[in-house]
Motif scaffolding. Structure first.
Motif, PDB file in Angstrom:
ATOM      1  N   HIS A 242       0.817  -1.202   0.076  1.00 25.64           N
ATOM      2  CA  HIS A 242       0.170  -0.071  -0.062  1.00 25.64           C
ATOM      3  C   HIS A 242       0.966   1.461  -0.202  1.00 25.64           C
ATOM      4  O   HIS A 242       1.987   1.166  -0.363  1.00 25.64           O
ATOM      5  CB  HIS A 242      -0.892   0.143   1.176  1.00 25.64           C
ATOM      6  CG  HIS A 242      -1.627  -1.408   1.305  1.00 25.64           C
ATOM      7  ND1 HIS A 242      -2.600  -1.693   0.663  1.00 25.64           N
ATOM      8  CD2 HIS A 242      -1.436  -2.435   2.160  1.00 25.64           C
ATOM      9  CE1 HIS A 242      -3.383  -2.855   0.879  1.00 25.64           C
ATOM     10  NE2 HIS A 242      -2.404  -3.640   1.697  1.00 25.64           N
TER      11      HIS A 242
ATOM     12  N   GLU B  40      -2.389   0.695   7.862  1.00 24.54           N
ATOM     13  CA  GLU B  40      -1.510  -0.515   7.671  1.00 24.54           C
ATOM     14  C   GLU B  40      -0.325   0.030   6.728  1.00 24.54           C
ATOM     15  O   GLU B  40       0.753  -0.346   6.957  1.00 24.54           O
ATOM     16  CB  GLU B  40      -2.266  -1.623   7.011  1.00 24.54           C
ATOM     17  CG  GLU B  40      -1.448  -2.730   6.347  1.00 24.54           C
ATOM     18  CD  GLU B  40      -1.908  -3.490   5.061  1.00 24.54           C
ATOM     19  OE1 GLU B  40      -3.181  -3.479   4.863  1.00 24.54           O
ATOM     20  OE2 GLU B  40      -1.169  -4.272   4.758  1.00 24.54           O
TER      21      GLU B  40
ATOM     22  N   HIS C   9       3.001  -6.653   4.685  1.00 26.63           N
ATOM     23  CA  HIS C   9       1.583  -6.196   5.008  1.00 26.63           C
ATOM     24  C   HIS C   9       1.103  -6.693   6.621  1.00 26.63           C
ATOM     25  O   HIS C   9       1.881  -7.424   7.176  1.00 26.63           O
ATOM     26  CB  HIS C   9       0.560  -7.037   3.974  1.00 26.63           C
ATOM     27  CG  HIS C   9       0.630  -6.581   2.657  1.00 26.63           C
ATOM     28  ND1 HIS C   9      -0.268  -5.705   2.012  1.00 26.63           N
ATOM     29  CD2 HIS C   9       1.630  -6.444   1.882  1.00 26.63           C
ATOM     30  CE1 HIS C   9       0.023  -5.524   0.715  1.00 26.63           C
ATOM     31  NE2 HIS C   9       1.254  -6.052   0.670  1.00 26.63           N
ATOM     32  N   ALA C  10       0.107  -5.860   6.864  1.00 31.97           N
ATOM     33  CA  ALA C  10      -0.621  -6.651   8.119  1.00 31.97           C
ATOM     34  C   ALA C  10      -2.035  -6.575   7.680  1.00 31.97           C
ATOM     35  O   ALA C  10      -2.661  -6.052   6.791  1.00 31.97           O
ATOM     36  CB  ALA C  10      -0.785  -5.386   9.245  1.00 31.97           C
TER      37      ALA C  10
HETATM   38 ZN   LIG Z   1      -2.089  -5.166   3.021  1.00 30.55          ZN
END
Ligand SMILES: [Zn+2]
Length: 480
Positions: A313, A328, A382-383
Motif C-alpha cells: 500500500h 496499515e 503487510h498487516a
Molecule cells: Zn495489505
C-alpha cells in the motif's frame, strides 16, 4: 507574456456544477508536463487523444494552466482569457475565434460525459506556450516562454514603481542570451529538463557514490523555477526520487558563472546506462530505461543476491485500518525501512525497495521493478485485517517455486513476531503471482485485533520482525 499563475476560483464552483462526474477514478494514459512538472490530470479518462490531438478538460485549463475560462451553456461557447489574448471555442465547431479572428482547429471541442474537452495544443500555443508531443511516452510538454527581463507581474522589485511602467534598462543584461531552465522533473525513470533555448548539455558519470552529471552551459534558472521546485539563496536545490530504484535524488545548482552553467546531478543507487535525448525542442531528457545496466555493477550482477522489498500500500492507499484507526501502510513502511537498515550491513545482498516513503507504486510497478531487475527474491510486507478475534501471522505465496521461500520466511515471522502461527498459505495475489522469482507476502498480524494492534506499532515489534525478515532472507539465500 506574463507568467502563468493566476487562477479563476470564481468559476470553480460553476465547473463543479457543470462537470459533476469530476473525480471518478480510472486510469488515464496521457501525461502533461508544464515546464517539466507533471500536471494533476483528472483520472476519469477525460484527457483524450482525438485523431492525434490531445484534448483536455476545461478544468485542467483553469486549475493547472491558470487561465480564466468562461462557459456559456446556451451557446456551448468556451471563452478562455489570458493577458491580452481571448479565445472563443464552441462545442462541435472546428473554427475558433482568436481575438475576434477566425482560426481553424485541428479538433473541435467536444462534450465527454458532461465535461467539455478542448485541444491542448491550440489553447497552449495561442496562449504563448510551446507545446511538444512525445508520441512514445504519450506525453505533452508545455513550456512557458521566457519573460527574460524579469519584470513580470507582481514581482514587487521596483519599490514605488508601478507594474505598468517599464523603464528601459540602458545596461545590456549579460544574462539576456542565457537559456532559462524552467523546470526539472523525474518520472518514468527519465530526467526531464525544460529549457527555452537550445542548449548543448554535456553528460558524464562519477563514481563513489555513483552519479550522472549533466552540465547545461549558458543557462540560468528561470524566474518561475522556484514556483515549483526548491531553490535556495545559493541557487541550489534538490528533490528525492522514491518511485524508481535507480535514482535516490535529483540535485541542481548554478554550478559556474563563466559561462553561467546549471549542473543537474542524478544520485544513483547503482551504476546505470543512460541515454541523452536532446532534439532542441525545449526538453532535454536523460533516459534510464535502457535495456541493460552496466555489467557487473547492476544490483545482483556482481555476485551479490538482489532482494526486492515491498512495503504494501502507501500514498492514497492506506491498506487496512486498525482498531485504533492506524493505517496499515505506515506499519508496512516502518518495518521495510528497518529491513533496509539491516540489509545495508549485508555485503552479499543488494536490495531495492519498491517504495521508501508514503507513495503508491501500483501493483504493476512493484512487479515490474522486481522483474526488470531480475531480483532473486521478492518480499512484500503487510498487516492483515478481519474479524476482531482473528490474530497471528500468515505467509502467502502463489507459484509453487515460492513455497520453500514462504516456509523459511514464515518460520522467522512466527519466531520474531511472537504472534500465533496461522500458517503458510497459497493465494493468487498480484505481486506474488506476476513476479518471476520466488515471491512471498507476509501478513505480520491483525490490525482488527486489539492485542495484535497493540504491539504492531511498537518499535520493539517492528525491530524484531525486521530482524526476522533479514534472517529468513539470509537463510533462504544460503548466506548464513
Ligand atoms: Zn495489505
Amino acid at each position: 507574456m506574463k507568467k502563468i499563475g493566476f487562477t479563476a476560483l470564481m468559476f470553480f464552483a460553476m465547473f463543479l456544477f457543470i462537470f459533476p462526474q469530476w473525480g471518478q477514478a480510472a486510469a488515464g494514459s496521457t501525461s502533461i508536463y508544464l515546464d517539466g512538472k507533471a500536471l494533476e490530470l483528472p483520472k476519469n479518462g477525460e484527457v483524450q487523444n482525438v485523431n492525434g490531438n490531445v484534448m483536455i478538460p476545461i478544468r485542467v485549463v483553469v486549475e493547472e494552466l491558470g487561465f480564466v475560462v468562461d462557459w456559456d451553456k446556451k451557446t456551448r461557447t468556451i471563452t478562455i482569457q489570458q493577458s491580452d489574448t481571448q479565445l472563443k471555442l464552441v462545442v462541435g465547431q472546428s473554427t475558433a475565434l482568436v481575438n475576434g479572428t477566425k482560426v481553424k482547429l485541428a479538433a473541435a471541442p467536444k462534450l465527454v460525459s458532461d465535461t467539455t474537452i478542448v485541444p491542448l495544443r491550440f489553447v497552449g500555443e495561442q496562449m504563448g506556450l510551446t507545446v511538444t508531443w512525445d508520441n512514445v511516452k504519450k506525453s505533452a510538454h508545455l513550456i512557458t516562454p521566457n519573460s527574460g527581463s524579469g519584470n513580470g507581474t507582481g514581482s514587487g522589485e521596483n519599490a514605488g514603481g508601478g507594474n505598468e511602467e517599464q523603464t528601459p534598462d540602458p545596461v545590456p543584461d549579460p544574462t539576456a542570451n542565457l537559456a532559462n531552465v524552467g523546470g526539472i522533473s523525474f518520472s518514468d525513470n527519465r530526467l526531464m529538463i525544460a529549457v527555452d533555448k537550445n542548449v548543448k548539455p554535456s553528460i558524464f558519470t562519477m563514481a563513489g557514490p555513483d552519479r550522472i552529471v549533466i552540465d547545461l552551459p549558458n543557462t540560468k534558472f528561470a524566474d518561475t523555477f522556484s514556483n515549483n521546485l526548491m531553490l535556495d539563496q545559493t541557487q541550489n536545490g534538490y528533490f528525492d526520487v522514491t518511485e524508481y530504484p535507480d535514482v535516490s535524488k535529483v540535485r541542481y545548482a548554478l554550478f559556474d558563472d563563466q559561462p553561467s552553467t546549471i549542473r543537474v546531478v542524478l544520485d544513483m543507487n547503482y551504476t546505470k546506462k543512460y541515454e541523452l535525448i536532446n532534439n532542441n525542442d525545449g526538453l532535454i531528457i536523460v533516459n534510464l530505461n535502457t535495456e541493460s545496466s552496466t555489467p557487473g555493477t547492476a544490483p545482483g550482477g556482481n555476485g551479490k543476491k538482489l532482494v526486492v522489498i515491498d512495503a504494501g500500500h502507501g500514498g492514497s492507499d492506506p491498506g487496512a485500518i486498525s482498531v485504533t484507526k492506524k493505517k496499515e501502510k505506515d506499519f508496512n513502511l516502518a518495518v521495510v525501512l528497518k529491513v533496509q537498515e539491516l540489509l545495508k550491513q549485508e555485503s552479499d545482498i543488494d536490495f531495492v525497495l519498491t517504495r521508501s516513503s508514503d507513495t503508491y507504486p501500483t501493483l504493476q510497478d512493484r512487479v515490474k521493478i522486481a522483474n526488470d531487475l531480475k531480483a532473486d527474491i521478492f518480499i512484500s510486507v503487510h498487516a492483515n485485517a478481519g474479524s476482531a478475534t482473528a490474530s497471528g501471522v500468515e505467509t502467502y505465496y502463489t507459484r509453487s517455486e515460492s513455497l520453500s521461500l514462504a516456509k523459511v520466511m514464515h518460520k522467522y515471522l512466527v519466531q520474531s513476531s511472537g504472534l500465533s502461527d496461522r500458517g503458510v498459505r497459497s493465494k493468487s495475489l498480484h505481486v506474488t503471482r506476476e513476479t518471476k522469482m520466488p515471491a512471498v507476502l507476509l501478513e505480520c498480524g491483525y490490525l482488527s485485533n486489539k492485542n495484535d494492534n497493540a504491539v504492531l506499532y511498537t518499535e520493539d515489534f517492528q525491530d524484531r520482525v525486521a530482524e526476522g525478515v533479514v534472517k529468513g532472507i539470509k537463510e533462504y539465500l544460503g548466506l548464513n
